[in-house]
Design a protein around this motif. Structure first.
Motif, PDB file in Angstrom:
ATOM      1  N   ASP A  95       0.753  -1.068   0.245  1.00 44.63           N
ATOM      2  CA  ASP A  95      -0.043  -0.196  -0.059  1.00 44.63           C
ATOM      3  C   ASP A  95       0.746   1.314   0.053  1.00 44.63           C
ATOM      4  N   ARG A 134      -6.086  -4.957  10.149  1.00 42.94           N
ATOM      5  CA  ARG A 134      -5.799  -5.718   9.284  1.00 42.94           C
ATOM      6  C   ARG A 134      -4.815  -6.900   9.636  1.00 42.94           C
ATOM      7  N   PRO A 149     -11.695  -5.446   1.152  1.00 48.34           N
ATOM      8  CA  PRO A 149     -11.501  -4.708   2.649  1.00 48.34           C
ATOM      9  C   PRO A 149     -11.520  -5.787   3.625  1.00 48.34           C
ATOM     10  N   PRO A 150     -10.811  -5.440   4.936  1.00 47.68           N
ATOM     11  CA  PRO A 150      -9.950  -4.512   5.181  1.00 47.68           C
ATOM     12  C   PRO A 150      -8.353  -4.610   4.623  1.00 47.68           C
ATOM     13  N   ARG A 190      -7.131  -1.997   0.154  1.00 45.70           N
ATOM     14  CA  ARG A 190      -7.225  -0.470   0.496  1.00 45.70           C
ATOM     15  C   ARG A 190      -7.425   0.046  -0.728  1.00 45.70           C
ATOM     16  N   ASP A 203      -6.995   6.536  -1.387  1.00 44.04           N
ATOM     17  CA  ASP A 203      -7.796   7.461  -0.255  1.00 44.04           C
ATOM     18  C   ASP A 203      -7.549   8.751  -0.603  1.00 44.04           C
ATOM     19  N   GLY A 252      -3.096   3.735  -1.669  1.00 46.33           N
ATOM     20  CA  GLY A 252      -3.998   2.580  -1.300  1.00 46.33           C
ATOM     21  C   GLY A 252      -3.157   1.346  -1.879  1.00 46.33           C
TER      22      GLY A 252
END
Length: 314
Positions: free
Chosen positions: A106, A242, A259-260, A263, A266, A271
């Motif tokens: 991420d 997570r 999810p979670p 991601r 955002d 992400g």
């Protein structure tokens, strides 16, 4: 939910001396060289990080020299030591189990190199390259796989960025035990969590500039270590949520794409950029995105590129 396209590419670079690595690295240099600290731009700083690299990663010194000459930039040598880089903190999730290493990476898409590299600097290695020759995750021909997540603590010290540590472990170690032993002598600049897998063992190790390498309770990690997670950290990173989710899911790729664990991009632009499943004993890795996958292996490495849409959780 934001969606964004990102292009990944796969390249072969051999031992780094025939120009293929340098041709790729030069296209990235303008964006990358800003990561170098002010100290790394001075003669004294270059001498310090070169000495640190020579002392702790002597096996890679000939490779560093070869790449720096190929890159042909004034600050290339200091940069490539990864011992004078500004810190960065991706939010990732990973687990090792039964010879498999599974991870989500991420980060903001525009800050990730997105290059799958097959190299033979010291031995055959395949991994997701970042910052020119570091690795976010990867495997070698001995059946060892390693990946990294940020440790979640705002501490910074003198030492190596974790990406070159992953590269070093894969270039010089055959087993998890050997790699964990090597970690005990390496100075690490920022708290990080390493998950390591071989045919017989899987472990996660917490490392950082203010602690000795510490084996975690199990072979999975999000973005915290041995200290309690604050409410603010959990709200920002959802690291405990997570970790609970991946412990429950194990090495289930489908769970990583929802999810979670998955991601969406955002408001801060970060992400899940890819999911990677390494099966190092088979010499095989598959990269996943919702609705798409790309397999690579030592026996069948396919250079090319893929453009994927991020943010489409399954």
């Amino acid at each position: 939910m934001q969606q964004q396209d990102m292009t990944f590419q796969a390249i072969e670079v051999g031992d780094g001396g025939d120009g293929r690595w340098a041709a790729h690295a030069r296209t990235l240099w303008q964006d990358m060289e800003g990561l170098l600290t002010e100290e790394g731009r001075t003669p004294e700083g270059t001498d310090r990080v070169r000495a640190l690299f020579r002392a702790h990663m002597p096996e890679l010194v000939p490779v560093l020299d070869r790449l720096a000459v190929q890159l042909d930039r004034p600050e290339a040598e200091a940069f490539l030591t990864h011992a004078a880089l500004r810190p960065f903190s991706p939010a990732c999730t990973q687990i090792g189990r039964n010879g498999t290493l599974l991870r989500n990476y991420d980060f903001p898409p525009d800050q990730c190199e997105g290059t799958i590299v097959s190299s033979c600097f010291l031995r055959p290695v395949i991994g997701m390259q970042d910052v020119l020759w570091g690795l976010l995750d990867g495997m070698n021909d001995a059946g060892l796989a390693v990946s990294v997540t940020f440790g979640g603590r705002s501490v910074f010290g003198r030492g190596f960025a974790i990406l070159i540590v992953v590269r070093y472990l894969l270039e010089t170690c055959d087993t998890v035990d050997e790699a964990v032993g090597r970690l005990r002598s390496l100075p690490i600049a920022v708290p990080q969590n390493l998950t390591l897998v071989d045919p017989a063992k899987a472990v996660t190790v917490f490392v950082g500039p203010d602690m000795s390498p510490t084996v975690a309770p199990d072979a999975c990690a999000a973005n915290h270590q041995h200290l309690p997670v604050t409410d603010e950290q959990e709200w920002t990173l959802r690291t405990r949520e997570r970790l609970r989710a991946i412990r429950a899911a194990g090495t289930d790729v489908a769970a990583m794409l929802k999810p979670p664990l998955y991601r969406s991009v955002d408001e801060q632009g970060s992400g899940t950029l890819y999911t990677a499943r390494y099966r190092p004993v088979e010499g095989r890795v598959t990269y996943y995105w919702p609705g798409e996958s790309w397999q690579q292996s030592f026996g069948d490495f396919a250079p090319g590129s893929r453009t994927v849409t991020l943010g489409r959780a399954g």
